[in-house]
Design a protein around this motif. Structure first.
Motif, PDB file in Angstrom:
ATOM      1  N   LEU A   1     -19.019  12.067  47.466  1.00 12.73           N
ATOM      2  CA  LEU A   1     -18.304  11.042  46.701  1.00 12.73           C
ATOM      3  C   LEU A   1     -17.062  10.556  47.452  1.00 12.73           C
ATOM      4  O   LEU A   1     -16.738   9.368  47.418  1.00 12.73           O
ATOM      5  N   GLN A   2     -16.373  11.472  48.130  1.00 12.69           N
ATOM      6  CA  GLN A   2     -15.167  11.085  48.881  1.00 12.69           C
ATOM      7  C   GLN A   2     -15.503  10.225  50.088  1.00 12.69           C
ATOM      8  O   GLN A   2     -14.742   9.322  50.447  1.00 12.69           O
ATOM      9  N   THR A   3     -16.647  10.494  50.718  1.00 10.41           N
ATOM     10  CA  THR A   3     -17.045   9.705  51.891  1.00 10.41           C
ATOM     11  C   THR A   3     -17.798   8.432  51.504  1.00 10.41           C
ATOM     12  O   THR A   3     -18.144   7.621  52.363  1.00 10.41           O
ATOM     13  N   LYS A   4     -18.097   8.304  50.195  1.00 15.83           N
ATOM     14  CA  LYS A   4     -18.807   7.132  49.663  1.00 15.83           C
ATOM     15  C   LYS A   4     -20.161   6.923  50.356  1.00 15.83           C
ATOM     16  O   LYS A   4     -20.570   5.791  50.637  1.00 15.83           O
ATOM     17  N   SER A   5     -20.815   8.029  50.626  1.00 16.45           N
ATOM     18  CA  SER A   5     -22.128   7.967  51.272  1.00 16.45           C
ATOM     19  C   SER A   5     -23.171   7.447  50.290  1.00 16.45           C
ATOM     20  O   SER A   5     -23.140   7.770  49.103  1.00 16.45           O
ATOM     21  N   GLU A   6     -24.103   6.658  50.790  1.00 15.52           N
ATOM     22  CA  GLU A   6     -25.177   6.128  49.960  1.00 15.52           C
ATOM     23  C   GLU A   6     -26.433   6.994  50.002  1.00 15.52           C
ATOM     24  O   GLU A   6     -27.446   6.664  49.394  1.00 15.52           O
ATOM     25  N   LYS A   7     -26.365   8.108  50.720  1.00 13.90           N
ATOM     26  CA  LYS A   7     -27.508   9.026  50.780  1.00 13.90           C
ATOM     27  C   LYS A   7     -27.672   9.728  49.434  1.00 13.90           C
ATOM     28  O   LYS A   7     -26.720   9.832  48.664  1.00 13.90           O
ATOM     29  N   THR A   8     -28.883  10.201  49.161  1.00 11.37           N
ATOM     30  CA  THR A   8     -29.085  10.991  47.942  1.00 11.37           C
ATOM     31  C   THR A   8     -28.357  12.319  48.119  1.00 11.37           C
ATOM     32  O   THR A   8     -28.101  12.759  49.252  1.00 11.37           O
ATOM     33  N   PRO A   9     -27.998  13.004  47.012  1.00  9.49           N
ATOM     34  CA  PRO A   9     -27.333  14.320  47.145  1.00  9.49           C
ATOM     35  C   PRO A   9     -28.122  15.282  48.010  1.00  9.49           C
ATOM     36  O   PRO A   9     -27.544  16.082  48.753  1.00  9.49           O
ATOM     37  N   TRP A  10     -29.464  15.236  47.939  1.00  9.99           N
ATOM     38  CA  TRP A  10     -30.286  16.157  48.721  1.00  9.99           C
ATOM     39  C   TRP A  10     -30.208  15.822  50.215  1.00  9.99           C
ATOM     40  O   TRP A  10     -30.058  16.721  51.058  1.00  9.99           O
TER      41      TRP A  10
ATOM     42  N   LEU B   1     -13.970  12.014  39.989  1.00  9.94           N
ATOM     43  CA  LEU B   1     -14.556  11.123  40.991  1.00  9.94           C
ATOM     44  C   LEU B   1     -15.691  10.264  40.445  1.00  9.94           C
ATOM     45  O   LEU B   1     -16.056   9.253  41.051  1.00  9.94           O
ATOM     46  N   THR B   2     -16.261  10.670  39.303  1.00 15.29           N
ATOM     47  CA  THR B   2     -17.405   9.922  38.735  1.00 15.29           C
ATOM     48  C   THR B   2     -17.076   9.265  37.398  1.00 15.29           C
ATOM     49  O   THR B   2     -17.981   8.764  36.725  1.00 15.29           O
ATOM     50  N   GLN B   3     -15.814   9.247  37.006  1.00 16.12           N
ATOM     51  CA  GLN B   3     -15.456   8.747  35.670  1.00 16.12           C
ATOM     52  C   GLN B   3     -15.789   7.271  35.466  1.00 16.12           C
ATOM     53  O   GLN B   3     -15.991   6.811  34.348  1.00 16.12           O
ATOM     54  N   TYR B   4     -15.888   6.521  36.565  1.00 16.59           N
ATOM     55  CA  TYR B   4     -16.191   5.087  36.465  1.00 16.59           C
ATOM     56  C   TYR B   4     -17.692   4.812  36.364  1.00 16.59           C
ATOM     57  O   TYR B   4     -18.108   3.690  36.107  1.00 16.59           O
ATOM     58  N   LYS B   5     -18.516   5.811  36.567  1.00 18.23           N
ATOM     59  CA  LYS B   5     -19.969   5.615  36.545  1.00 18.23           C
ATOM     60  C   LYS B   5     -20.473   5.604  35.101  1.00 18.23           C
ATOM     61  O   LYS B   5     -20.071   6.434  34.293  1.00 18.23           O
ATOM     62  N   LYS B   6     -21.358   4.673  34.807  1.00 18.89           N
ATOM     63  CA  LYS B   6     -21.773   4.407  33.422  1.00 18.89           C
ATOM     64  C   LYS B   6     -23.081   5.076  33.014  1.00 18.89           C
ATOM     65  O   LYS B   6     -23.577   4.863  31.919  1.00 18.89           O
TER      66      LYS B   6
END
Length: 412
Positions: A333-342, A109-114
Motif C-alpha cells: 500500500l505504501q509503494t502503491k503497487s498495482e500487483k496483487t497481494p500474492w 491506509l485503506t480507509q478511502y477504499k469503498k
C-alpha cells in the motif's frame, strides 16, 4: 536517516522497522531475559515468516549470515534452543496486541477504499480453517483417532476487488465449532458479513438483527421460513426471492434461493433489501475469497509446518504468520503497487536481502524493446519427426491403427 541510506538498507530490515513494537521497549517487560528481548524475538519470527525459514537451525544460519539483519533485530548471538523456549513462553496476548496494531495501520491506509463495486460495498467474510498436528506430540488437540488439529477462526475484510486482509482471528482447538466463535467475530456494523451454514442459528440471527448487523448468510434446510411476500426473480438461476420470517422472529428478512451450474441449491438469508437478487448472489459467491486466502497462507507462510507442539507456541505462530502477511500488505500500500497481494509477496521475498532501491526498481521494471510480433508462417500439414539426439535409447513402436490396418495408412 537520509533517503540515500534508506535506499541502501536491506529490504528485510526496512520491513521489520515498520513493525509497531513500541510497547515492547519497556525494560520491565523483559526483566531477567537480557539476551533475547521480546521485541527481538518477535522480529526474528516475523522475518522467519517473510523468508520461510523452516527450522530453528535455519533461523540461526540466516541470522549468522546477515549481520545487518542482526543489528536491526538487536541481537549479537542466538541459539535455536533459546528461540524454542521463548516462543513457547511468550504470552499470546502480546503477539495479539502486535497483530491488532498492524491491522490498525492497514485500516488507516485503506480507509478511502469503498469495497466491491456496483453498490455492494465492504464485506467481512467469516470462516475457519483447520491445521493438522502430529498425533503423538499434540495429544492436547485430539479430535478423533488419527486426527489432531487446531483452527484459525478468521474475519477477512474485503476493502476492494484486489485487497483483503484479516482484521481479527481467534485460535482454538479443532473441537470448537464455527457457531461458538461467531459472538467474537460478528460484532461491528460497518460492513456486510458473509458466512456459510455453520454460523447462523435462530439465536444468532435474532442477535444480529437486534444489533442492526448487515449480513448475507447461507442457511440449512432445517431452518423453517414463513413467506410474507414474494418478489419476481430478475436472474435466470434465482428460484425464489421473498420477504420471510423464521421461528419467533418479528423482523423480516430476505431469502434468495438460487442454483449453480451443477444444479446445487443455495438458500441465502440477508438483511440487504436494497440489492437485486443477482447482487445478493454475487456477495455470497465472494465468500470464496476467504477460501483462496486460507489456501495461500498455508502454501506461502509457515503454518502447516509447526515450530512448537505446545498450545501457546502454536497460537503465537498463527498470529506471527498473519502479522507477516499484514506487513507485506502495508509495504504494498505504501509503494502503491498495482500487483496483487500474492504477486507482491512473491516479489518481496525475491528482494528481501537486496537494497530497498533495487526492490523499488523491481516493482516497476523497464519496458523491454517490443518485437515485431510473431510473423505469419504458412501452415504445413506435414508432421515433422521429433529429434531424439544421440544420448537416449529409442525404440519405435507402431501405433495400434497401423498394426491393425496397414493398407489404410498406405503401408503397402
Amino acid at each position: 536517516m537520509s533517503n540515500k541510506s534508506i535506499g541502501r538498507e536491506l529490504l528485510i530490515c526496512q520491513c521489520l522497522s515498520l513493525l509497531p513494537t513500541e510497547d515492547f521497549d519497556c525494560p520491565l517487560i523483559d526483566y531477567g531475559k537480557y539476551k533475547l528481548s521480546s521485541k527481538s524475538l518477535l522480529k526474528i519470527f516475523v522475518a522467519a515468516q517473510l523468508d520461510q525459514w523452516s527450522s530453528y537451525s535455519h533461523m540461526t544460519e540466516k541470522l549468522d549470515a546477515y549481520p545487518k539483519l542482526c543489528k536491526e533485530i538487536g541481537i549479537t548471538d542466538i541459539s535455536g534452543s533459546q528461540l524454542s523456549r521463548r516462543i513457547n513462553d511468550l504470552p499470546t496476548e502480546w503477539v495479539q496486541k502486535l497483530f491488532v496494531k498492524v491491522v490498525q495501520k492497514i485500516n488507516r491506509l485503506t480507509q478511502y477504499k469503498k469495497g466491491l463495486p456496483n453498490g455492494i460495498g465492504r464485506l467481512k467474510i467469516v470462516d475457519s480453517t483447520e491445521i493438522r498436528l502430529p498425533e503423538q506430540l499434540c495429544d492436547w488437540a485430539f479430535i478423533s483417532k488419527g486426527h489432531n488439529a487446531v483452527k484459525i477462526h478468521t474475519r477477512l475484510v474485503v476493502v476492494s476487488p484486489d485487497i483483503a486482509y484479516p482484521d481479527k482471528i481467534v485460535p482454538s482447538t479443532g473441537t470448537v465449532s464455527d457457531f461458538e466463535s461467531s459472538d467474537i467475530l460478528v460484532e461491528e456494523t460497518d460492513s456486510t458479513y458473509v458466512m456459510d451454514r455453520g454460523y447462523p442459528s435462530k439465536k444468532n440471527l435474532m442477535d444480529w438483527q437486534e444489533k442492526e448487523i448487515s449480513f448475507v448468510v447461507r442457511i440449512t434446510k432445517a431452518l423453517r421460513l414463513y413467506t410474507l411476500e414474494e418478489y419476481e426473480p430478475t436472474y435466470p438461476s434465482v428460484i425464489k426471492d421473498a420477504k420471510v420470517l423464521y421461528g419467533i422472529s418479528k423482523i423480516p428478512l430476505r431469502c434468495v434461493e438460487f442454483v449453480d451450474k451443477e444444479e446445487r441449491s443455495y438458500r441465502i438469508l440477508t438483511t440487504r433489501f436494497d440489492l437485486t437478487d443477482q447482487q445478493v448472489m454475487e456477495i455470497y459467491r465472494n465468500r470464496w475469497i476467504i477460501e483462496l486466502f486460507f489456501k495461500w497462507i498455508k502454501q506461502h507462510l509457515k503454518l502447516t509446518k509447526i515450530w512448537s507442539t505446545k498450545p501457546q507456541g502454536i497460537w503465537n505462530q498463527m498470529f506471527l504468520a498473519l502479522i507477516a502477511y499484514g506487513l507485506s500488505l502495508i509495504v504494498k500500500l505504501q509503494t502503491k503497487s498495482e500487483k496483487t497481494p500474492w504477486e507482491f509477496f512473491r516479489l518481496l521475498q525475491t528482494y528481501l536481502y537486496k537494497s530497498v532501491s533495487s526492490f523499488k526498481k523491481g516493482l516497476r521494471p523497464k519496458k523491454k524493446r517490443k518485437s515485431k510480433g510473431r510473423q505469419k508462417i504458412p501452415i504445413s500439414t506435414e508432421k515433422k519427426a521429433p529429434a531424439f539426439g544421440n544420448v537416449a535409447l529409442v525404440k519405435e513402436v507402431k501405433k495400434k491403427e497401423e498394426r491393425k490396418n496397414p493398407r489404410k495408412l498406405g503401408n503397402y
